[in-house]
Enzyme design. Structure first.
Site, PDB file in Angstrom:
ATOM      1  N   ASP A  79       0.231   5.378   1.440  1.00 25.04           N
ATOM      2  CA  ASP A  79      -0.725   6.209   2.180  1.00 25.04           C
ATOM      3  C   ASP A  79      -1.451   7.182   1.259  1.00 25.04           C
ATOM      4  O   ASP A  79      -0.969   7.503   0.170  1.00 25.04           O
ATOM      5  CB  ASP A  79       0.023   7.056   3.225  1.00 25.04           C
ATOM      6  CG  ASP A  79       0.589   6.224   4.351  1.00 25.04           C
ATOM      7  OD1 ASP A  79       0.175   5.072   4.518  1.00 25.04           O
ATOM      8  OD2 ASP A  79       1.469   6.749   5.062  1.00 25.04           O
ATOM      9  N   ARG A  85       8.116   8.143   6.558  1.00 20.95           N
ATOM     10  CA  ARG A  85       7.709   9.482   7.011  1.00 20.95           C
ATOM     11  C   ARG A  85       8.183   9.767   8.433  1.00 20.95           C
ATOM     12  O   ARG A  85       8.552  10.904   8.755  1.00 20.95           O
ATOM     13  CB  ARG A  85       6.194   9.626   6.895  1.00 20.95           C
ATOM     14  CG  ARG A  85       5.739   9.684   5.431  1.00 20.95           C
ATOM     15  CD  ARG A  85       4.234   9.501   5.294  1.00 20.95           C
ATOM     16  NE  ARG A  85       3.524  10.543   6.020  1.00 20.95           N
ATOM     17  CZ  ARG A  85       2.202  10.497   6.258  1.00 20.95           C
ATOM     18  NH1 ARG A  85       1.479   9.444   5.844  1.00 20.95           N
ATOM     19  NH2 ARG A  85       1.621  11.473   6.916  1.00 20.95           N
ATOM     20  N   ARG A 120       0.833  -1.202   0.000  1.00 19.39           N
ATOM     21  CA  ARG A 120       0.000   0.000   0.000  1.00 19.39           C
ATOM     22  C   ARG A 120       0.866   1.249   0.000  1.00 19.39           C
ATOM     23  O   ARG A 120       2.034   1.205   0.387  1.00 19.39           O
ATOM     24  CB  ARG A 120      -0.952   0.015   1.188  1.00 19.39           C
ATOM     25  CG  ARG A 120      -0.429  -0.590   2.456  1.00 19.39           C
ATOM     26  CD  ARG A 120      -1.494  -0.532   3.545  1.00 19.39           C
ATOM     27  NE  ARG A 120      -2.194  -1.801   3.737  1.00 19.39           N
ATOM     28  CZ  ARG A 120      -3.382  -1.911   4.332  1.00 19.39           C
ATOM     29  NH1 ARG A 120      -3.996  -0.834   4.780  1.00 19.39           N
ATOM     30  NH2 ARG A 120      -3.958  -3.079   4.466  1.00 19.39           N
TER      31      ARG A 120
END
Lengths: 261, 261
Positions: A52, A207, A50
């Protein structure tokens, strides 16, 4: 039945991430709708992982099983004609039926882009985090090097991570500074691109790494704090989660040649 | 009274060009509104020249006379706070009262950006013309070199040009090919950026030059046709006007040091 593997680029600004979720509006949804419109098959694609909401991709990889007889060379243009302008399929190959985009991914590289010039770049603001005040890039790179290796990255994972094992390997991590958009004679610090290549990444891991390194660059943390943060296995020891829109899934690597990979 | 000279970057996608016109929605309008909001002065700015609707700028220059006592260092941030996100003022200096952005401009450089890869680049499509089929870049460069010099460029000017004198000088013109966004092993031809530096440009001049060179690249014209097209002083001999959104006013040069320039 064929197994097709494709590469897709997307500007994540408008989407709720790559992978299908209850709220809809994901890149996966649009890809599956385009395939349905082309072949009439209601199928599920498998992504390499995935991304975000708001995160972009230059080289996301997905695969799916199809009974369509459409020749390989026609897939990209046919899908692109059915996709929004900010999603583009750039490569299509046929792979063994056993191929699985997520399980066989060996390395992933992410890029995080910081604009450290005084003013935002109007042509790249959708993919850059603008940080106009002083950053010590050498200290950030020193901190980044401490993250290379095989570690339990719990301190750099979202508390919502549902993985039981937080051990991952970062193979390579480096920064590139591009001054070509900086004003001569100014205090512009350039575009700082950080590339991190790993075996896989926990939720928000890149991140949180970047949020921590930005604190190092601002002098709020020292590069030598990083080993301690890693060892603590405690999310609260690391810095904040940096903004999503500066993150790009850069590439995914597979070892197609080896049967047992 | 002070004469302030500023540099402005804009993404031209949403605007009717730089210069004020009856339909409104120009970059100049927004700059003048921002100055009014900051200083209360209803004034007219002078740009180095107009840019067409949809054309972008990295280094457009303008100046204006103001009675505002606001210190020089505060202008950029104060104006940017009052401007849309796709217009950014990056530099402000004080110049002699006699300075005039248009009349004293010595050289202007434009960049025209062609994406000759098979697929569009989702992150740069607002500033690139996508041309996925074969282009002979060497032939285009050869044609481009024929345009360097001092000539009557009537063949490369819009028929609506209101200038009586069509003689201009092109000092330099070259192309750069960037393969870093191309897929290895593909027939992607890269991003072809053409930089043209001249004393000044007639209406649509860079776009007609590029439309003609693209025909050279496609084999519809030969590089050796360019001298004849120039000599004809006839718009119909040149190629079509290339799309606006791939054009960027790159920089404007002045000779601030010389009083008599």
């Amino acid at each position: 039945m064929r197994n097709l593997c494709m590469k897709v680029n997307y500007d994540g600004t408008a989407y709720n991430g790559f992978q299908t979720q209850p709220d809809g509006n994901t890149v996966q949804d649009f890809l599956e709708e385009a395939i349905y419109s082309l072949t009439g098959e209601k199928l599920k694609i498998t992504g390499s992982g995935r991304t975000d909401a708001g995160v972009h991709a230059y080289g996301q990889v997905f695969n799916f099983l199809t009974e369509s007889p459409i020749p390989l060379r026609r897939w990209c243009l046919a899908l692109n004609a059915r996709l929004p302008q900010d999603i583009i399929v750039t490569d299509a190959i046929e792979v063994p039926l056993s191929f699985h985009s997520r399980r066989l991914a060996k390395k992933k590289t992410y890029r995080y882009s910081i604009n450290a010039n005084r003013f935002p770049d109007i042509f790249h603001r959708r993919t850059q985090f603008h940080h106009p005040t002083q950053l010590n890039v050498a200290a950030m790179e020193e901190g980044l090097k401490h993250l290379i290796g095989t570690y339990d990255y719990t301190s750099f994972a979202s508390r919502r991570s549902q993985k039981t094992d937080h051990v991952r390997t970062i193979f390579d991590a480096h920064m590139k500074v591009d001054m070509s958009y900086s004003r001569p004679g100014s205090d512009d610090q350039g575009i700082i691109d950080t590339y991190i290549t790993g075996s896989g990444f926990l939720q928000h891991m890149v991140r949180i790494i970047m949020g921590t390194l930005i604190e190092v660059g601002e002098g709020k943390k020292s590069p030598d704090d990083i080993p301690g943060i890693l060892a603590a296995k405690d999310r609260s020891k690391a810095g904040p989660t940096a903004v999503a829109h500066a993150l790009m899934l850069w590439s995914v690597e597979y070892h197609f040649n080896s049967e047992n990979d």
